[in-house]
Design a protein around this motif. Structure first.
Motif, PDB file in Angstrom:
ATOM      1  N   PRO A  21       0.828  -1.228   0.000  1.00 33.11           N
ATOM      2  CA  PRO A  21       0.000   0.000   0.000  1.00 33.11           C
ATOM      3  C   PRO A  21       0.856   1.269   0.000  1.00 33.11           C
ATOM      4  CG  PRO A  21      -0.766  -1.569   1.652  1.00 33.11           C
ATOM      5  CD  PRO A  21       0.556  -2.076   1.174  1.00 33.11           C
ATOM      6  N   GLU A  22       0.303   2.295  -0.638  1.00 32.22           N
ATOM      7  CA  GLU A  22       0.861   3.651  -0.582  1.00 32.22           C
ATOM      8  C   GLU A  22      -0.265   4.580  -0.151  1.00 32.22           C
ATOM      9  OE1 GLU A  22       2.758   4.792  -4.194  1.00 32.22           O
ATOM     10  OE2 GLU A  22       3.825   2.885  -4.401  1.00 32.22           O
ATOM     11  N   VAL A  23      -0.067   5.275   0.967  1.00 34.70           N
ATOM     12  CA  VAL A  23      -1.103   6.135   1.538  1.00 34.70           C
ATOM     13  C   VAL A  23      -0.701   7.588   1.373  1.00 34.70           C
ATOM     14  CG1 VAL A  23      -2.442   6.685   3.601  1.00 34.70           C
ATOM     15  CG2 VAL A  23      -1.683   4.337   3.213  1.00 34.70           C
ATOM     16  N   THR A  24      -1.585   8.378   0.794  1.00 32.18           N
ATOM     17  CA  THR A  24      -1.382   9.820   0.680  1.00 32.18           C
ATOM     18  C   THR A  24      -2.618  10.534   1.230  1.00 32.18           C
ATOM     19  OG1 THR A  24      -2.283   9.850  -1.567  1.00 32.18           O
ATOM     20  CG2 THR A  24       0.102   9.614  -1.336  1.00 32.18           C
ATOM     21  N   VAL A  25      -2.476  11.814   1.510  1.00 29.25           N
ATOM     22  CA  VAL A  25      -3.594  12.607   2.025  1.00 29.25           C
ATOM     23  C   VAL A  25      -3.680  13.907   1.247  1.00 29.25           C
ATOM     24  CG1 VAL A  25      -3.487  11.614   4.340  1.00 29.25           C
ATOM     25  CG2 VAL A  25      -2.179  13.671   3.832  1.00 29.25           C
ATOM     26  N   GLU A  26      -4.891  14.409   1.078  1.00 32.56           N
ATOM     27  CA  GLU A  26      -5.081  15.714   0.445  1.00 32.56           C
ATOM     28  C   GLU A  26      -4.813  16.838   1.428  1.00 32.56           C
ATOM     29  OE1 GLU A  26      -9.066  15.565  -0.946  1.00 32.56           O
ATOM     30  OE2 GLU A  26      -8.559  14.505  -2.809  1.00 32.56           O
ATOM     31  N   GLU A  27      -5.146  16.601   2.692  1.00 30.71           N
ATOM     32  CA  GLU A  27      -5.019  17.642   3.710  1.00 30.71           C
ATOM     33  C   GLU A  27      -4.654  16.973   5.034  1.00 30.71           C
ATOM     34  OE1 GLU A  27      -7.544  21.650   4.995  1.00 30.71           O
ATOM     35  OE2 GLU A  27      -8.569  19.947   4.081  1.00 30.71           O
ATOM     36  N   GLU A  28      -3.436  17.227   5.528  1.00 26.62           N
ATOM     37  CA  GLU A  28      -3.005  16.604   6.773  1.00 26.62           C
ATOM     38  C   GLU A  28      -3.690  17.226   7.985  1.00 26.62           C
ATOM     39  OE1 GLU A  28       1.197  16.771   7.039  1.00 26.62           O
ATOM     40  OE2 GLU A  28       1.517  15.087   5.662  1.00 26.62           O
ATOM     41  N   ARG A  29      -3.988  18.504   7.919  1.00 29.58           N
ATOM     42  CA  ARG A  29      -4.625  19.217   9.032  1.00 29.58           C
ATOM     43  C   ARG A  29      -5.980  19.733   8.548  1.00 29.58           C
ATOM     44  NH1 ARG A  29      -0.843  21.100  12.888  1.00 29.58           N
ATOM     45  NH2 ARG A  29      -2.051  22.985  13.228  1.00 29.58           N
ATOM     46  N   GLY A  87     -19.508  21.026  16.864  1.00 31.97           N
ATOM     47  CA  GLY A  87     -20.855  21.253  16.374  1.00 31.97           C
ATOM     48  C   GLY A  87     -21.005  21.143  14.869  1.00 31.97           C
ATOM     49  N   LEU A  88     -19.893  21.223  14.130  1.00 31.37           N
ATOM     50  CA  LEU A  88     -19.973  21.163  12.680  1.00 31.37           C
ATOM     51  C   LEU A  88     -19.500  19.796  12.164  1.00 31.37           C
ATOM     52  CD1 LEU A  88     -18.705  24.697  11.587  1.00 31.37           C
ATOM     53  CD2 LEU A  88     -21.038  23.916  12.010  1.00 31.37           C
ATOM     54  N   ARG A  89     -19.712  19.558  10.867  1.00 30.14           N
ATOM     55  CA  ARG A  89     -19.294  18.306  10.224  1.00 30.14           C
ATOM     56  C   ARG A  89     -17.849  18.424   9.753  1.00 30.14           C
ATOM     57  NH1 ARG A  89     -18.778  16.076   5.184  1.00 30.14           N
ATOM     58  NH2 ARG A  89     -19.569  13.946   4.842  1.00 30.14           N
ATOM     59  N   ALA A  90     -17.115  17.322   9.814  1.00 28.47           N
ATOM     60  CA  ALA A  90     -15.729  17.309   9.345  1.00 28.47           C
ATOM     61  C   ALA A  90     -15.437  15.941   8.740  1.00 28.47           C
ATOM     62  CB  ALA A  90     -14.763  17.617  10.482  1.00 28.47           C
ATOM     63  N   GLU A  91     -14.438  15.910   7.853  1.00 25.22           N
ATOM     64  CA  GLU A  91     -14.093  14.662   7.167  1.00 25.22           C
ATOM     65  C   GLU A  91     -12.584  14.575   6.977  1.00 25.22           C
ATOM     66  OE1 GLU A  91     -15.402  12.130   3.151  1.00 25.22           O
ATOM     67  OE2 GLU A  91     -15.935  14.260   3.358  1.00 25.22           O
ATOM     68  N   LEU A  92     -12.008  13.438   7.406  1.00 23.84           N
ATOM     69  CA  LEU A  92     -10.605  13.131   7.162  1.00 23.84           C
ATOM     70  C   LEU A  92     -10.540  12.134   6.008  1.00 23.84           C
ATOM     71  CD1 LEU A  92      -9.395  12.603  10.851  1.00 23.84           C
ATOM     72  CD2 LEU A  92      -9.305  14.695   9.492  1.00 23.84           C
ATOM     73  N   ILE A  93      -9.621  12.351   5.044  1.00 23.79           N
ATOM     74  CA  ILE A  93      -9.572  11.521   3.836  1.00 23.79           C
ATOM     75  C   ILE A  93      -8.165  10.989   3.631  1.00 23.79           C
ATOM     76  CG2 ILE A  93      -9.890  11.452   1.335  1.00 23.79           C
ATOM     77  CD1 ILE A  93     -11.900  13.714   1.613  1.00 23.79           C
ATOM     78  N   CYS A  94      -8.069   9.647   3.471  1.00 25.11           N
ATOM     79  CA  CYS A  94      -6.831   8.980   3.056  1.00 25.11           C
ATOM     80  C   CYS A  94      -7.025   8.447   1.644  1.00 25.11           C
ATOM     81  CB  CYS A  94      -6.518   7.797   3.984  1.00 25.11           C
ATOM     82  SG  CYS A  94      -5.584   8.256   5.437  1.00 25.11           S
ATOM     83  N   ILE A  95      -6.018   8.566   0.805  1.00 22.92           N
ATOM     84  CA  ILE A  95      -6.044   7.979  -0.536  1.00 22.92           C
ATOM     85  C   ILE A  95      -5.080   6.800  -0.532  1.00 22.92           C
ATOM     86  CG2 ILE A  95      -5.635   8.387  -2.981  1.00 22.92           C
ATOM     87  CD1 ILE A  95      -6.234  11.343  -2.455  1.00 22.92           C
ATOM     88  N   VAL A  96      -5.618   5.598  -0.764  1.00 23.52           N
ATOM     89  CA  VAL A  96      -4.837   4.364  -0.644  1.00 23.52           C
ATOM     90  C   VAL A  96      -4.749   3.689  -2.005  1.00 23.52           C
ATOM     91  CG1 VAL A  96      -4.665   2.114   0.467  1.00 23.52           C
ATOM     92  CG2 VAL A  96      -5.589   4.064   1.743  1.00 23.52           C
ATOM     93  N   THR A  97      -3.535   3.462  -2.479  1.00 25.41           N
ATOM     94  CA  THR A  97      -3.315   2.666  -3.682  1.00 25.41           C
ATOM     95  C   THR A  97      -2.588   1.405  -3.260  1.00 25.41           C
ATOM     96  OG1 THR A  97      -1.243   3.837  -4.140  1.00 25.41           O
ATOM     97  CG2 THR A  97      -3.238   4.663  -5.197  1.00 25.41           C
ATOM     98  N   ALA A  98      -3.120   0.249  -3.650  1.00 24.04           N
ATOM     99  CA  ALA A  98      -2.536  -1.035  -3.270  1.00 24.04           C
ATOM    100  C   ALA A  98      -3.033  -2.103  -4.220  1.00 24.04           C
ATOM    101  CB  ALA A  98      -2.907  -1.392  -1.829  1.00 24.04           C
ATOM    102  N   GLU A  99      -2.199  -3.109  -4.465  1.00 27.40           N
ATOM    103  CA  GLU A  99      -2.584  -4.256  -5.286  1.00 27.40           C
ATOM    104  C   GLU A  99      -1.905  -5.493  -4.713  1.00 27.40           C
ATOM    105  OE1 GLU A  99      -5.096  -5.596  -7.432  1.00 27.40           O
ATOM    106  OE2 GLU A  99      -4.693  -3.630  -8.339  1.00 27.40           O
ATOM    107  N   PRO A 100      -2.636  -6.411  -4.115  1.00 29.57           N
ATOM    108  CA  PRO A 100      -4.096  -6.455  -4.014  1.00 29.57           C
ATOM    109  C   PRO A 100      -4.643  -5.406  -3.049  1.00 29.57           C
ATOM    110  CG  PRO A 100      -3.108  -8.241  -2.771  1.00 29.57           C
ATOM    111  CD  PRO A 100      -1.998  -7.603  -3.512  1.00 29.57           C
ATOM    112  N   THR A 101      -5.962  -5.277  -3.049  1.00 28.11           N
ATOM    113  CA  THR A 101      -6.632  -4.259  -2.240  1.00 28.11           C
ATOM    114  C   THR A 101      -6.224  -4.376  -0.780  1.00 28.11           C
ATOM    115  OG1 THR A 101      -8.506  -4.287  -3.755  1.00 28.11           O
ATOM    116  CG2 THR A 101      -8.866  -3.334  -1.575  1.00 28.11           C
ATOM    117  N   ALA A 102      -5.993  -3.229  -0.164  1.00 32.00           N
ATOM    118  CA  ALA A 102      -5.544  -3.199   1.222  1.00 32.00           C
ATOM    119  C   ALA A 102      -6.724  -3.126   2.189  1.00 32.00           C
ATOM    120  CB  ALA A 102      -4.628  -2.002   1.445  1.00 32.00           C
ATOM    121  N   LYS A 103      -6.473  -3.605   3.388  1.00 30.09           N
ATOM    122  CA  LYS A 103      -7.412  -3.417   4.481  1.00 30.09           C
ATOM    123  C   LYS A 103      -7.021  -2.129   5.205  1.00 30.09           C
ATOM    124  CE  LYS A 103      -9.107  -5.471   8.786  1.00 30.09           C
ATOM    125  NZ  LYS A 103      -8.969  -6.596   9.747  1.00 30.09           N
ATOM    126  N   VAL A 104      -7.982  -1.224   5.390  1.00 32.52           N
ATOM    127  CA  VAL A 104      -7.704   0.091   5.964  1.00 32.52           C
ATOM    128  C   VAL A 104      -8.339   0.187   7.346  1.00 32.52           C
ATOM    129  CG1 VAL A 104      -7.974   2.583   5.696  1.00 32.52           C
ATOM    130  CG2 VAL A 104      -7.531   1.156   3.693  1.00 32.52           C
TER     131      VAL A 104
END
Length: 530
Positions: free
Chosen positions: A232-240, A246-263
């Motif tokens: 696997p290779e893990v990258t992020v669009e925004e580290e912070r 009270g508001l909504r937030a989302e953390l995003i990891c972009i994972v490329t792997a072959e075979p598919t990785a367990k995250v």
């Protein structure tokens, strides 16, 4: 007398025998007209056709008489004019009234040589005329190894064979999403091509297509999907990720792997359970941790870990209440005579009010070369909007000189990361890209602090604050001190603790920096007392 007559008779018999043998040999070589014997009127023929067509191979024979006509293909008898059933029967093949051979519904296997053979009376040998059929057909393409998917590990050699069968012989070409790997090579045979390259990067994965064409119909292709197995290779669009309770937030990891990785998402060392408030989402290679409603305790770091049978990779993301990095720009003064001032303007996003800003600037050209960084802490305007803006005037700069600056923002959660370093110049100078590249970014980043204790520590070293949103960089300290004492009935010349950033290798520059710091402190305390 008897002996002489016997010898003569023997010579005549030998002559007759020799003449007869010579005639047979000549007849085998020459199949043209011979008195009373069959001979061919047709010529050897090559017929080019396509599949499903019908062709007739000619066999016109003169003086046929009672002689028999047969059609052969190799050792197989296809048809016989005597009416006897041939030993090899093909329903699509029959002899016509003129002894021609009709082949219907042509297929690729019909291509080859055919013989029209005429049996002549003894002692004459049969005469034979050869014809051929060339079946023009579209290529059929097959790949080796077979199958829609081919797996190789990263770094391994890739070898794909493409076999193309057609007549006439087709040309074979390869494609991979528009371009082949730079180090690839193809070894071409008569009806095949082998593509060879090394799987040096996972970007070489994808569809590889072999295309064959020979002008009969359109091109024909076969495709294999190459999977390059890698950890696997893990990258992020925004580290912070900027958030607030009270508001909504989302953390995003972009994972490329072959075979598919367990995250797996963890907080600290413990896996993060999914609840109705905090859920995990997957969209292709994007793995999200969604907070439908952020709580104060959620403002911390989270780790995204991806694992497959070839390895593991992870990245840590921060859900934080500090402001986003500011965006800063500079405006020169429109007055050509005002060549010692520059106006800095910046914007920063923060859900909570910004308390103050820390501006860092330095000279990158001029006498002595680049100077050390000077820090200025500037009060905020108390805006409650999401986007906070501020302008600040730097005065007393050297004319025609290049500078650079960066700014941090501080709210209730601490200091933000620094903005991108801005290169600017006073009138008469031009920003230099090389200067910006040589920026001491590590110095700027090392000055950031996000905890409450760090914020208090920063306040202890604040020393350069101007009440009128400006910094005056001048050496005329004594004159300003005297004026301040006269203008203020009770002047409070409070010496604020400062961070001396002058270049100690030069006494002149040290004196200049000290003068500037003293002046700025006096301006602040004088304004505050009035």
């Amino acid at each position: 007398m008897f002996t002489r007559r016997s010898a003569l008779l023997r010579e005549l018999c030998l002559f007759a025998l020799f003449a007869g043998t010579a005639g047979l040999v000549e007849e085998e070589l020459y199949q043209g007209p011979t008195d009373g014997l069959p001979y061919f009127m047709s010529e050897p023929t090559v017929i080019k056709t396509t599949e499903n067509d019908t062709v007739v191979l000619p066999c016109f024979v003169e003086n046929l008489g009672d002689s028999r006509v047969q059609w052969w293909r190799g050792e197989r008898l296809l048809a016989d004019s005597s009416g006897e059933a041939p030993s090899f029967v093909v329903e699509r093949v029959r002899m016509g009234p003129d002894n021609g051979l009709e082949v219907a519904a042509i297929i690729a296997d019909d291509a080859g040589e055919y013989e029209c053979r005429v049996e002549r009376p003894s002692p004459w040998e049969p005469i034979v005329q050869k014809h051929s059929i060339q079946v023009l057909y579209n290529p059929t393409v097959s790949l080796s190894p077979p199958g829609p998917v081919m797996d190789v590990r990263i770094g391994d050699e890739v070898s794909i064979m493409c076999d193309a069968f057609a007549f006439p012989t087709p040309t074979v070409s390869w494609s991979h999403m528009g371009n082949l790997p730079e180090d690839s090579s193809s070894l071409s045979g008569v009806r095949s091509s082998r593509l060879i390259f090394k799987a040096t990067s996972r970007r070489l994965a994808g569809l590889y297509t072999c295309t064959a064409q020979n002008g009969v119909g359109g091109p024909v292709s076969a495709t294999v999907r190459l999977r390059i197995l890698h950890p696997p290779e893990v990258t992020v669009e925004e580290e912070r990720v900027h958030a607030t309770p009270g508001l909504r937030a989302e953390l995003i990891c972009i994972v490329t792997a072959e075979p598919t990785a367990k995250v797996v998402w963890t907080r600290g060392k413990h896996p993060l359970p999914q609840t109705s408030r905090i859920i995990r989402k997957v969209n292709g290679d994007r793995y999200s941790l969604v907070f439908h409603r952020v709580l104060s305790d959620d403002l911390t770091s989270y780790t995204c870990t991806a694992t497959n049978n070839l390895g593991q990779d992870q990245r840590t993301l921060m859900l934080t209440g500090v402001a986003r990095e500011a965006v800063i720009k500079a405006e020169r003064m429109s007055d050509e005579n005002d060549d010692d001032s520059v106006k800095l303007i910046w914007e920063a996003e923060s859900y909570t009010p910004i308390i103050n800003y820390k501006l860092e600037f330095r000279r990158t050209s001029g006498p002595g070369g680049a100077s050390n960084w000077t820090e200025v802490v500037i009060p905020a305007d108390g805006q409650s909007a999401l986007v906070h803006s501020k302008s600040f005037m730097l005065r007393g700069l050297s004319p025609g000189t290049r500078y650079e600056a960066a700014v941090h923002s501080r709210n209730a959660y601490g200091w933000s990361l620094p903005s991108q370093v801005l290169a600017f110049s006073t009138n008469g100078g031009q920003p230099n890209a090389d200067d910006a590249q040589a920026t001491d970014n590590e110095h700027i980043k090392s000055s950031e602090s996000n905890s409450e204790e760090d914020s208090k520590s920063s306040e202890a070293v604040v020393g350069i604050i101007a009440g009128e949103d400006e910094v005056v960089a001048t050496d005329e300290v004594e004159e300003v001190v005297e004026k301040a004492a006269i203008q203020s009935s009770q002047p409070r010349l409070h010496w604020t603790q400062v961070e001396l950033t002058a270049d100690h290798t030069s006494s002149a520059s040290t004196a200049s920096a000290i003068s500037s710091l003293l002046l700025l402190t006096i301006v602040m305390t004088t304004v505050s007392s009035s």
